[in-house]
Design an enzyme around this catalytic site. Structure first.
Site, short mmCIF file in Angstrom:
data_model
loop_
_atom_site.label_atom_id
_atom_site.label_comp_id
_atom_site.label_asym_id
_atom_site.label_seq_id
_atom_site.Cartn_x
_atom_site.Cartn_y
_atom_site.Cartn_z
N GLN A 9 3.97 -3.05 -4.12
CA GLN A 9 2.66 -2.60 -4.56
C GLN A 9 1.55 -3.39 -3.89
O GLN A 9 1.75 -4.50 -3.42
CB GLN A 9 2.54 -2.68 -6.08
N SER A 87 9.92 -6.55 -2.95
CA SER A 87 9.59 -6.63 -4.37
C SER A 87 9.88 -5.30 -5.07
O SER A 87 11.03 -4.88 -5.13
CB SER A 87 8.12 -7.06 -4.54
N LEU A 88 8.86 -4.61 -5.56
CA LEU A 88 9.05 -3.30 -6.18
C LEU A 88 9.84 -2.36 -5.27
O LEU A 88 10.66 -1.56 -5.72
CB LEU A 88 7.68 -2.70 -6.50
N ARG A 112 9.73 -1.68 -15.74
CA ARG A 112 9.47 -2.94 -15.02
C ARG A 112 7.97 -3.22 -14.95
O ARG A 112 7.53 -4.34 -15.18
CB ARG A 112 10.06 -2.86 -13.61
N HIS A 197 7.01 -13.28 -9.08
CA HIS A 197 8.06 -13.96 -8.32
C HIS A 197 8.00 -15.47 -8.47
O HIS A 197 8.22 -16.22 -7.52
CB HIS A 197 8.03 -13.52 -6.85
N GLN A 246 15.07 -11.33 -9.53
CA GLN A 246 14.09 -10.96 -8.51
C GLN A 246 12.65 -11.09 -8.96
O GLN A 246 11.78 -11.49 -8.18
CB GLN A 246 14.35 -9.52 -8.03
#
Length: 311
Positions: A9, A87-88, A112, A197, A246
């Site tokens: 994102q 990431s996403l 999430r 993160h 993650q």
């Protein structure tokens, strides 16, 4: 070896996917089939950007975009030999690998986004991209700054010479000053206040762990490079545990790309929106002397060109 790269994102924009909705029935079918607690189509097409940029809404909208583009590519015979995401985007990569059904993929990503948003409410942290240094130096300086100024760590290992640090404002500012003055690196402050993160997202990781127990996970049909390890997902690895980690551990995207390049990847298709990953993979390939071909898909014209339908 063709790799589908799924964006994280940050590059969302009002109107994302609207031209694809009008041009490709496969994309339209995906958008129309999704049932969420808000009008995702209207939000993606009309905004406002402030709402679209809220993690709760950004993540499912990204998943819808990614699933729609993936479906169009499949329809036209373009499929990946491997997949990876930032990431996403890792969730998009796993969807491309057949780990989840489309409905489960979008449902998990929507959840999430909510738990990540809930976990950082009331928190104010800073992030800065450090450009022009090596990972070991940035790690060393983070430890040096943290000793006197509070929490700071490397949240993203993006590509050679580009690492993102996250932490308390005083500590991040100290890292920026040391890196600029002593190592001639170029810090670039990022427009975010969320400590994604890092260990501060443990609450989100715990809730995702519970969610995963309610969802069917299939065996990945293609290799997927994982953010936490920087390596390909192995058959006996606990994927649920990796995804739980993650959200609260550094993203090792540079290692993911190196792993794929060393396995013979020479064609990358970035499924956006955005084109951040295109730059990262080019820099990584250049650093290790690999020749690659990269395509970026964020508009209908990009997709038409790739499938050979351009006017």
């Amino acid at each position: 070896m063709r790799v589908f790269l799924y964006a994280g994102q940050g590059a969302q924009f009002v109107g994302m996917g609207q031209d694809m909705y009008e041009a490709f029935p496969e994309y339209k079918e995906v958008v129309d089939s999704v049932k969420l607690g808000f009008d995702h189509k209207k939000l993606m097409e009309e905004g406002p950007i402030e709402v679209l940029s809220d993690t709760v809404y950004t993540q499912p909208c990204y998943a819808i975009f990614a699933a729609g583009v993936t479906e169009v590519l499949r329809k036209h015979g373009i499929t990946p030999d491997a997949a990876c995401g930032l990431s996403l985007g890792e969730y998009g990569a796993l969807y491309a690998a057949g780990v989840w059904s489309r409905d489960d993929y979008i449902d998990i990503v929507s959840y999430r986004g909510k738990v990540m948003s809930d976990a950082v409410k009331g928190m104010t942290y800073s992030m800065s991209a450090i450009v022009g240094s090596d990972a070991q130096t940035v790690e060393k300086v983070c430890a040096q700054a943290a000793a006197d100024n509070g929490f700071v760590t490397v949240a993203n290992y993006n590509c050679p010479g580009q690492y993102v640090v996250c932490g308390e404002e005083k500590a991040v500012a100290a890292v920026e000053e040391i890196m600029a003055n002593e190592y001639k690196a170029k810090p670039k402050r990022l427009n975010t206040t969320s400590p994604f993160h890092t260990y501060l997202l443990k609450e989100a990781g715990d809730k995702l762990k519970e969610k995963f127990e309610t969802v069917k996970f299939n065996k990945a049909s293609i290799p997927v490079a994982m953010n936490v390890t920087g390596k390909l997902l192995e058959e006996n690895e606990d994927l649920k545990a990796l995804l739980e980690e993650q959200v609260q551990k550094s993203v090792r995207f540079e290692d993911c790309l190196k792993t794929l390049l060393e396995k013979g990847a020479d064609e990358f298709i970035e499924i956006g929106p955005g084109k951040v990953l295109t730059g990262l993979v080019r820099k990584t390939a250049r650093a290790i002397g690999k020749n690659i071909n990269v395509s970026t898909i964020q508009k209908a014209e990009d997709l038409k060109k790739l499938i050979g339908q351009e006017n």
